[in-house]
Write a protein that holds these residues in place. Structure first.
Motif, mmCIF file in Angstrom:
data_model
loop_
_atom_site.group_PDB
_atom_site.id
_atom_site.type_symbol
_atom_site.label_atom_id
_atom_site.label_comp_id
_atom_site.label_asym_id
_atom_site.label_seq_id
_atom_site.Cartn_x
_atom_site.Cartn_y
_atom_site.Cartn_z
ATOM 1 N N SER A 48 -65.789 -0.998 20.624
ATOM 2 C CA SER A 48 -66.229 -2.375 20.911
ATOM 3 C C SER A 48 -65.495 -3.416 20.055
ATOM 4 C CB SER A 48 -67.739 -2.505 20.694
ATOM 5 O OG SER A 48 -68.093 -2.139 19.381
ATOM 6 N N GLN A 49 -64.490 -2.949 19.296
ATOM 7 C CA GLN A 49 -63.614 -3.869 18.569
ATOM 8 C C GLN A 49 -62.256 -3.860 19.271
ATOM 9 O OE1 GLN A 49 -64.184 -5.886 16.054
ATOM 10 N NE2 GLN A 49 -66.231 -5.232 15.410
ATOM 11 N N PHE A 50 -61.635 -5.042 19.423
ATOM 12 C CA PHE A 50 -60.430 -5.136 20.242
ATOM 13 C C PHE A 50 -59.223 -5.608 19.430
ATOM 14 C CE2 PHE A 50 -63.901 -5.064 23.152
ATOM 15 C CZ PHE A 50 -63.424 -4.445 24.296
ATOM 16 N N ILE A 51 -58.037 -5.340 19.996
ATOM 17 C CA ILE A 51 -56.765 -5.627 19.340
ATOM 18 C C ILE A 51 -55.718 -5.888 20.421
ATOM 19 C CG2 ILE A 51 -56.164 -3.153 19.266
ATOM 20 C CD1 ILE A 51 -54.679 -3.677 16.661
ATOM 21 N N PRO A 52 -54.733 -6.770 20.182
ATOM 22 C CA PRO A 52 -53.643 -6.926 21.148
ATOM 23 C C PRO A 52 -52.926 -5.590 21.331
ATOM 24 C CG PRO A 52 -53.628 -8.739 19.591
ATOM 25 C CD PRO A 52 -54.609 -7.737 19.067
ATOM 26 N N PRO A 53 -52.586 -5.203 22.553
ATOM 27 C CA PRO A 53 -51.953 -3.902 22.778
ATOM 28 C C PRO A 53 -50.610 -3.774 22.063
ATOM 29 C CG PRO A 53 -51.822 -5.260 24.756
ATOM 30 C CD PRO A 53 -52.744 -5.959 23.811
ATOM 31 N N MET A 54 -50.361 -2.593 21.520
ATOM 32 C CA MET A 54 -49.111 -2.261 20.857
ATOM 33 C C MET A 54 -48.803 -3.160 19.654
ATOM 34 S SD MET A 54 -46.601 -1.236 24.012
ATOM 35 C CE MET A 54 -45.331 -0.747 22.843
ATOM 36 N N LEU A 55 -49.835 -3.634 18.994
ATOM 37 C CA LEU A 55 -49.602 -4.450 17.802
ATOM 38 C C LEU A 55 -49.174 -3.584 16.622
ATOM 39 C CD1 LEU A 55 -49.778 -7.372 16.707
ATOM 40 C CD2 LEU A 55 -52.088 -6.837 15.923
ATOM 41 N N LEU A 56 -49.708 -2.373 16.538
ATOM 42 C CA LEU A 56 -49.411 -1.483 15.406
ATOM 43 C C LEU A 56 -48.169 -0.630 15.644
ATOM 44 C CD1 LEU A 56 -53.026 -0.228 14.566
ATOM 45 C CD2 LEU A 56 -51.838 -2.235 13.687
ATOM 46 N N GLN A 57 -47.825 -0.353 16.914
ATOM 47 C CA GLN A 57 -46.741 0.577 17.244
ATOM 48 C C GLN A 57 -45.400 0.245 16.579
ATOM 49 O OE1 GLN A 57 -44.046 -0.246 19.477
ATOM 50 N NE2 GLN A 57 -43.101 1.793 19.238
ATOM 51 N N PRO A 58 -44.950 -1.027 16.556
ATOM 52 C CA PRO A 58 -43.643 -1.315 15.955
ATOM 53 C C PRO A 58 -43.571 -0.933 14.473
ATOM 54 C CG PRO A 58 -44.338 -3.147 17.320
ATOM 55 C CD PRO A 58 -45.516 -2.235 17.196
ATOM 56 N N TYR A 59 -44.694 -1.078 13.747
ATOM 57 C CA TYR A 59 -44.687 -0.737 12.320
ATOM 58 C C TYR A 59 -44.682 0.778 12.129
ATOM 59 C CZ TYR A 59 -45.922 -5.640 12.213
ATOM 60 O OH TYR A 59 -45.912 -7.002 12.410
ATOM 61 N N VAL A 60 -45.358 1.492 13.053
ATOM 62 C CA VAL A 60 -45.305 2.961 13.027
ATOM 63 C C VAL A 60 -43.891 3.424 13.359
ATOM 64 C CG1 VAL A 60 -46.145 5.057 14.155
ATOM 65 C CG2 VAL A 60 -47.750 3.207 13.593
ATOM 66 N N GLU A 61 -43.300 2.802 14.387
ATOM 67 C CA GLU A 61 -41.924 3.154 14.775
ATOM 68 C C GLU A 61 -40.949 2.887 13.647
ATOM 69 O OE1 GLU A 61 -38.506 1.466 17.801
ATOM 70 O OE2 GLU A 61 -40.599 1.412 18.449
ATOM 71 N N ASN A 62 -41.107 1.768 12.969
ATOM 72 C CA ASN A 62 -40.213 1.410 11.869
ATOM 73 C C ASN A 62 -40.291 2.437 10.748
ATOM 74 O OD1 ASN A 62 -38.351 -0.799 11.594
ATOM 75 N ND2 ASN A 62 -39.462 -1.372 9.734
ATOM 76 N N GLU A 84 -45.978 -0.239 2.716
ATOM 77 C CA GLU A 84 -47.306 -0.457 3.280
ATOM 78 C C GLU A 84 -47.320 -1.785 4.026
ATOM 79 O OE1 GLU A 84 -52.041 -0.433 1.992
ATOM 80 O OE2 GLU A 84 -50.510 -0.713 0.450
ATOM 81 N N VAL A 85 -47.759 -1.723 5.267
ATOM 82 C CA VAL A 85 -47.887 -2.930 6.090
ATOM 83 C C VAL A 85 -49.372 -3.188 6.314
ATOM 84 C CG1 VAL A 85 -47.317 -4.046 8.271
ATOM 85 C CG2 VAL A 85 -45.693 -2.448 7.240
ATOM 86 N N ILE A 86 -49.809 -4.425 6.039
ATOM 87 C CA ILE A 86 -51.213 -4.794 6.210
ATOM 88 C C ILE A 86 -51.302 -5.881 7.272
ATOM 89 C CG2 ILE A 86 -53.301 -5.670 5.100
ATOM 90 C CD1 ILE A 86 -52.162 -4.721 2.429
ATOM 91 N N ILE A 87 -51.945 -5.536 8.385
ATOM 92 C CA ILE A 87 -52.168 -6.504 9.478
ATOM 93 C C ILE A 87 -53.644 -6.880 9.446
ATOM 94 C CG2 ILE A 87 -51.998 -6.943 11.953
ATOM 95 C CD1 ILE A 87 -50.251 -3.910 10.765
ATOM 96 N N SER A 88 -53.918 -8.182 9.402
ATOM 97 C CA SER A 88 -55.321 -8.630 9.351
ATOM 98 C C SER A 88 -55.543 -9.765 10.343
ATOM 99 C CB SER A 88 -55.694 -9.083 7.937
ATOM 100 O OG SER A 88 -54.868 -10.151 7.513
ATOM 101 N N PHE A 89 -56.754 -9.826 10.881
ATOM 102 C CA PHE A 89 -57.138 -10.897 11.801
ATOM 103 C C PHE A 89 -58.654 -10.898 11.951
ATOM 104 C CE2 PHE A 89 -56.013 -7.083 14.171
ATOM 105 C CZ PHE A 89 -57.100 -6.886 15.014
ATOM 106 N N GLU A 90 -59.186 -12.026 12.381
ATOM 107 C CA GLU A 90 -60.634 -12.120 12.595
ATOM 108 C C GLU A 90 -61.015 -11.233 13.778
ATOM 109 O OE1 GLU A 90 -61.882 -16.231 12.826
ATOM 110 O OE2 GLU A 90 -60.281 -16.789 11.427
ATOM 111 N N GLN A 91 -62.121 -10.544 13.628
ATOM 112 C CA GLN A 91 -62.500 -9.531 14.612
ATOM 113 C C GLN A 91 -62.607 -10.106 16.030
ATOM 114 O OE1 GLN A 91 -66.399 -7.845 14.216
ATOM 115 N NE2 GLN A 91 -67.335 -9.756 13.535
#
Length: 487
Positions: free
Chosen positions: A367-381, A474-481
């Motif tokens: 029930s918590q949402f995120i823009p699609p593929m927001l984390l993938q580029p950092y994992v790929e990197n 370490e990459v830290i991505i933060s945003f309001e829920q």
């Protein structure tokens, strides 16, 4: 004795020739350039005033004429020459009436037996200057009245003494739909929002010396029909009849706000659309290299594993296409995609890869949402650059948590670090290649902050041991829920 050289045009209305001669002698004694017109009765005076093309500076009026006198005489002369000061000439027996004559519009009165050169001259000068001031004030009040009543913008006059509206113009009556009586009995707390109206009324009751229109603020008002108006209020302090008042003008900016909101909505929709397009663009190098690896395994005869890899890759690409249709997806879907991505990516590196995902207990990932593929580029990197030259077991950890409404996603690896990875790239022939996925994601972050109010933030930290040797990134991505898939 120095004479006044300014030109004067004086009308003397006097039937006594002796008094007339005495007055003309007095005027000639102190005025070098004086023109005198004489009338001995009201009839001649009326004709002179009606036909005269050169306005008089002052009228010296005897109260007792053969054909008219007293209050009626003053009233009619004043009506004929309202812009010219009138000085009444009277005898001792007319003192009480002479005093009363001041309320009828005359500038001064002189007792004939007491008139001398200096007294007459001063009275004339004072009368002329006083009349100029009165006319200037009247003109100013007329200009203000015209501006007030003819203004196309709603206007009020508020009295600080009575703490009520004392005037309202036709534009306000037409705009708000109330009658003049209704508007004069209302307050801004009743015309608009109660809290906003109270703030505005507080401003109106301040004693300020500023005579310029001052911007008070933007307020929501309501017509009698309940239709909302967005208005900008300006006011300035004025004095009317020795009473401190505030003049208030309201500019209707409802249409302006609607246009701005429409343009902002279009901009947000455009940014959202661009973000969705970018989210569907996986790194072409990843796709190319993955397909090449499938070809390599097929050529080696590892048909079964190759078919399994192709099936997994096909499933992952289906997820990419499905997720890209929505501005936000659940963390469950995002993590499911990441697991598929990492499973395929593991086959592209020689080292073993230990991958873990940690989710805090209070985080409801369905029930918590995120823009699609927001984390993938950092994992790929991390996989492509962090682990490409590592000669030790590789570790990749994703940590997701929620604290006071702020979602934090950490992507941490134990790779060679950004500095070593950058140096390695520069030493290779293909150093001109850029990380397309990272460039796409940086642009997406900008667009997300344009069309949403979630304040997306990315922080990249280089990790070192006690000897300042790199231990990863370490990459830290933060945003309001986000608790709704539409954001």
């Amino acid at each position: 004795m120095i004479k006044d050289k300014k030109p004067y045009h004086v009308l003397i209305i006097e039937d006594n020739i002796g008094d007339f001669t005495l007055i003309t002698d007095f005027l000639a004694e102190l005025m070098e350039n004086v023109t005198i017109t004489h009338a001995t009765n009201f009839k001649d005076s009326k004709k002179i005033l009606q036909e005269n093309t050169n306005p008089f500076h002052v009228i010296l009026l005897d109260l007792s004429l053969p054909d008219k006198g007293g209050e009626l005489l003053i009233s009619e002369i004043h009506e004929l020459a309202s812009e010219c000061p009138i000085i009444v000439l009277t005898g001792y027996d007319n003192i009480e009436f002479s005093i009363k004559s001041l309320s009828l519009g005359v500038s001064d009165y002189l007792i004939k037996e007491e008139i001398n050169v200096t007294l007459l001259y001063k009275s004339i000068l004072y009368a002329i200057e006083r009349k100029k001031s009165v006319l200037a004030l009247a003109a100013s009040e007329k200009r203000y009245s015209d501006l007030f009543h003819l203004s196309p913008q709603p206007m009020w006059v508020y009295s600080q003494d009575s703490r009520t509206f004392v005037q309202v113009n036709q534009a306000a009556i037409k705009k708000y739909g109330y009658s003049e009586e209704e508007l004069l009995q209302m307050t801004f707390a009743e015309i608009g929002e109660e809290v906003e109206g109270s703030i505005l009324m507080e401003v109106l009751n301040r004693d300020e010396k500023n005579q310029e229109n001052v911007f008070v603020g933007r307020f929501t008002h309501y017509k009698k029909s309940k239709e909302a108006l967005e208005v900008e209020i300006y006011c300035n302090q004025i004095t009317i009849n020795n009473t401190v008042c505030k003049s208030i003008i309201a500019f209707d900016i409802t249409d302006k706000i609607q246009v701005i909101n429409s343009l902002q909505l279009e901009k947000q929709q455009s940014a959202r659309f661009q973000s969705q397009l970018l989210s569907s663009q996986l790194n072409p190098h990843f796709i190319f290299n993955t397909l090449n690896s499938f070809q390599y395994y097929i050529l080696k005869g590892e048909i079964k594993d190759s078919l399994q890899n192709i099936a997994e890759f096909s499933q992952m690409m289906r997820q990419v296409l499905e997720n890209s249709n929505s501005p936000y997806i659940s963390f469950f879907d995002e993590i499911t995609f990441l697991k598929s991505y990492i499973k395929i990516s593991q086959k592209r590196i020689k080292q073993t890869l230990d991958f873990t995902i940690q989710i805090s207990e209070n985080f409801k990932w369905r029930s918590q949402f995120i823009p699609p593929m927001l984390l993938q580029p950092y994992v790929e990197n991390a996989i492509i650059h962090g682990f490409s030259n590592a000669n030790y077991p590789c570790k990749l950890m994703i940590d997701i948590g929620l604290d006071n409404g702020l979602v934090t996603c950490k992507v941490k690896d134990n790779g060679v670090g950004r500095k070593s990875s950058h140096s390695e790239k520069l030493s290779k022939a293909n150093s001109n290649k850029k990380s397309m996925a990272m460039g796409i994601n940086n642009k997406r972050i900008e667009l997300l902050n344009e069309y949403s109010d979630r304040n997306f933030n990315v922080e990249i930290i280089d990790c070192y041991d006690d000897n300042q040797n790199p231990t990863g990134t370490e990459v830290i991505i933060s945003f309001e829920q986000i608790t709704d898939e539409l954001g």
